[in-house]
Write a protein that holds these residues in place. Structure first.
Motif, short mmCIF file in Angstrom:
data_model
loop_
_atom_site.label_atom_id
_atom_site.label_comp_id
_atom_site.label_asym_id
_atom_site.label_seq_id
_atom_site.Cartn_x
_atom_site.Cartn_y
_atom_site.Cartn_z
N ILE A 106 33.04 13.71 -4.98
CA ILE A 106 33.34 15.14 -5.13
C ILE A 106 34.74 15.37 -4.58
CG2 ILE A 106 32.68 17.47 -4.43
CD1 ILE A 106 29.78 16.43 -4.25
N PRO A 107 35.67 15.87 -5.41
CA PRO A 107 37.11 15.83 -5.08
C PRO A 107 37.60 16.98 -4.20
CG PRO A 107 36.84 16.73 -7.27
CD PRO A 107 35.45 16.38 -6.79
N ILE A 108 37.05 17.10 -3.00
CA ILE A 108 37.53 18.11 -2.06
C ILE A 108 38.22 17.43 -0.89
CG2 ILE A 108 35.95 19.97 -2.68
CD1 ILE A 108 34.06 19.03 -0.50
N VAL A 109 39.18 18.15 -0.28
CA VAL A 109 40.02 17.58 0.76
C VAL A 109 40.17 18.58 1.90
CG1 VAL A 109 42.30 16.61 1.30
CG2 VAL A 109 41.31 16.28 -0.99
N SER A 110 40.06 18.12 3.11
CA SER A 110 40.28 18.97 4.29
C SER A 110 41.78 19.11 4.54
CB SER A 110 39.59 18.38 5.51
OG SER A 110 39.89 19.15 6.67
N ILE A 111 42.25 20.35 4.68
CA ILE A 111 43.68 20.58 4.90
C ILE A 111 43.99 21.16 6.28
CG2 ILE A 111 44.32 20.73 2.46
CD1 ILE A 111 44.10 23.76 2.66
N ALA A 112 42.95 21.48 7.05
CA ALA A 112 43.16 21.95 8.43
C ALA A 112 41.83 21.97 9.16
CB ALA A 112 43.79 23.34 8.45
N ALA A 113 41.87 21.67 10.44
CA ALA A 113 40.71 21.82 11.30
C ALA A 113 40.76 23.21 11.93
CB ALA A 113 40.70 20.76 12.39
N LEU A 114 39.70 23.99 11.75
CA LEU A 114 39.71 25.35 12.30
C LEU A 114 39.31 25.37 13.77
CD1 LEU A 114 38.26 27.45 9.35
CD2 LEU A 114 40.62 26.76 9.83
N ILE A 115 38.53 24.37 14.20
CA ILE A 115 38.19 24.19 15.61
C ILE A 115 38.37 22.71 15.92
CG2 ILE A 115 36.40 24.40 17.38
CD1 ILE A 115 35.15 26.63 15.74
N GLN A 116 39.03 22.41 17.01
CA GLN A 116 39.42 21.03 17.29
C GLN A 116 38.27 20.14 17.74
OE1 GLN A 116 42.09 18.81 17.18
NE2 GLN A 116 42.87 20.28 15.68
N HIS A 117 37.31 20.69 18.42
CA HIS A 117 36.22 19.86 18.95
C HIS A 117 34.87 20.46 18.57
CE1 HIS A 117 38.87 17.24 21.26
NE2 HIS A 117 39.54 18.33 21.61
N ASN A 118 33.89 19.59 18.45
CA ASN A 118 32.55 20.00 18.06
C ASN A 118 31.89 20.79 19.20
OD1 ASN A 118 29.93 20.20 17.11
ND2 ASN A 118 29.76 18.05 16.54
N THR A 119 31.58 22.03 18.94
CA THR A 119 30.98 22.89 19.96
C THR A 119 29.48 23.05 19.77
OG1 THR A 119 31.45 24.89 18.68
CG2 THR A 119 33.12 24.20 20.27
N SER A 120 28.88 22.15 19.00
CA SER A 120 27.45 22.26 18.72
C SER A 120 26.62 21.36 19.63
CB SER A 120 27.16 21.91 17.26
OG SER A 120 27.26 20.51 17.03
N GLY A 121 25.33 21.66 19.66
CA GLY A 121 24.40 20.86 20.43
C GLY A 121 22.99 21.37 20.26
N ASN A 207 19.06 25.92 27.91
CA ASN A 207 19.50 24.57 28.22
C ASN A 207 20.19 24.04 26.98
OD1 ASN A 207 18.58 24.26 30.88
ND2 ASN A 207 16.52 23.72 30.20
N MET A 208 21.32 23.36 27.18
CA MET A 208 22.15 22.93 26.05
C MET A 208 22.59 21.49 26.26
SD MET A 208 23.77 24.53 23.31
CE MET A 208 25.08 24.05 22.17
N GLN A 209 22.36 20.66 25.25
CA GLN A 209 22.89 19.30 25.25
C GLN A 209 23.93 19.21 24.14
OE1 GLN A 209 19.06 19.40 25.08
NE2 GLN A 209 19.45 19.88 27.22
N TYR A 210 25.20 19.23 24.52
CA TYR A 210 26.28 19.16 23.54
C TYR A 210 26.39 17.74 22.98
CZ TYR A 210 27.97 23.70 25.22
OH TYR A 210 28.08 25.03 25.56
N LEU A 211 26.63 17.63 21.68
CA LEU A 211 26.74 16.32 21.05
C LEU A 211 27.88 15.51 21.67
CD1 LEU A 211 26.15 16.96 17.25
CD2 LEU A 211 24.50 16.77 19.12
N THR A 212 28.96 16.18 22.02
CA THR A 212 30.13 15.48 22.54
C THR A 212 29.89 14.86 23.91
OG1 THR A 212 30.96 17.60 23.37
CG2 THR A 212 31.79 16.84 21.24
N ASP A 213 28.81 15.28 24.60
CA ASP A 213 28.48 14.67 25.89
C ASP A 213 27.82 13.30 25.71
OD1 ASP A 213 29.49 16.80 27.31
OD2 ASP A 213 27.55 17.81 27.50
#
Length: 335
Positions: A106-121, A207-213
């Motif tokens: 599928i021919p899509i391309v990322s041209i900018a990151a809107l948030i630099q780090h993953n804030t999910s968990g 309680n939050m476990q962030y993926l980046t941890d």
């Protein structure tokens, strides 16, 4: 706001109205002003992930670049498909879904990151006693039915010597997080900048476990700004102009979070003003964070997450990383 909570969940209804429906004379006016009409499709309902777009629209940054931008909601097919099929020139996506799309040609391309780090968990009400991934055993996880969920759960649970097979994984679709954890589930995958902030405002302790941890490879870009390969090949100046205006919008939101929140509230009156303001204050520093400039993407981030997906059986083949993203259109020089 589940999509802001879960990056690759299915999307909601297409916006019912366009600029043309609201103003039949807009095409003529744009021709007189020399503006080029482009469509920007969101990934979900408007929220503070999208603030910079509404700032760029209201502050005239798009118009300064010769663009008349219509912001729409995605249809059932989703933003990826609308951008890939050229029904929208630009869209909001996420690194995980774009990686899957690229491997499927599928021919899509990322041209900018809107948030630099993953804030999910993974979040749960504090009274459920889920303080680490090992506590997921014997609990019910509410998700949206994607294979990546079990893979992520299993990946971080292994670090706690726990087994994902001991988690009851159920599909709760678009259910509200707060309703679901009271009724059906114990924990879910959220983005703290919206659902977590809403919990704070409600007085609900999480309680939050962030993926980046738990893994650097899970520190991927979400959300991202994307376009399709034909736009890049055939109309790079429009891509450059659009990206510049969007960058200006997010830079304003970084510098002036209160004013930016007011612009989003004015643009989307159905949003809860208190939540928007609190979320914007939390999120604005995270748009650029430690990157040299807003929007910049690193090859290692794309390579690490693609490798993680491939190793976990989520990709049929390895990603061609260089084709998936570009910094070429960011406003400060060639990257």
């Amino acid at each position: 706001m589940k999509k802001w909570t879960i990056a690759i969940a299915p999307v909601l209804l297409m916006a019912a109205c366009t600029d043309e429906a609201e103003n039949p004379g807009s095409d003529v006016a744009n021709e007189q002003q020399g503006l080029q009409e482009v469509t920007m499709v969101l990934d979900w309902t408007p929220n503070t992930n999208h603030t910079g777009l509404y700032v760029a629209q209201q502050k005239g940054y798009f118009e300064e670049q010769g663009l008349d931008v219509e912001i729409i909601l995605p249809g059932e097919a989703g933003a990826n498909q609308l951008v890939a099929s050229k029904q929208a020139e630009f869209g909001i996506g996420a690194q995980e879904s774009l990686t899957e799309a690229r491997v499927q040609d599928i021919p899509i391309v990322s041209i900018a990151a809107l948030i630099q780090h993953n804030t999910s968990g993974f979040a749960s009400p504090k009274d459920k006693g889920i303080e680490s991934p090992s506590d997921y055993e014997g609990k019910t996880y509410g998700g949206w039915g994607a294979p990546v969920e079990k893979a992520v759960l299993g990946s971080i649970m292994e670090q706690d010597d726990a087994d994902v097979e001991n988690v009851d994984i159920v599909n709760i679709g678009n259910s509200d997080f707060f309703t679901a954890v009271e009724r059906d589930i114990d924990f879910a995958w959220i983005y703290y900048g919206w659902t977590g902030i809403e919990a704070e405002l409600r007085g609900d302790e999480l309680n939050m476990q962030y993926l980046t941890d738990y893994s650097d490879k899970l520190d991927y870009y979400t959300p991202i700004l994307m376009t399709n390969e034909d736009m890049i090949a055939e109309d790079p100046e429009t891509v450059r102009a659009f990206t510049k205006a969007v960058s200006q919008g997010y830079e304003f939101a970084i510098d002036e979070p209160e004013q930016a929140a007011d612009i989003l509230i004015e643009s989307v009156p159905d949003l809860d003003p208190e939540l928007v303001k609190a979320s914007q204050e939390w999120l604005s520093p995270k748009y650029q964070d430690d990157a040299p400039q807003f929007g910049e993407q690193q090859e290692q981030v794309w390579a690490d997450y693609a490798a993680w997906m491939f190793d976990n059986g989520l990709l049929d083949e390895e990603l061609d990383v260089e084709e998936a993203y570009t910094n070429e259109f960011l406003p400060e020089g060639e990257n």
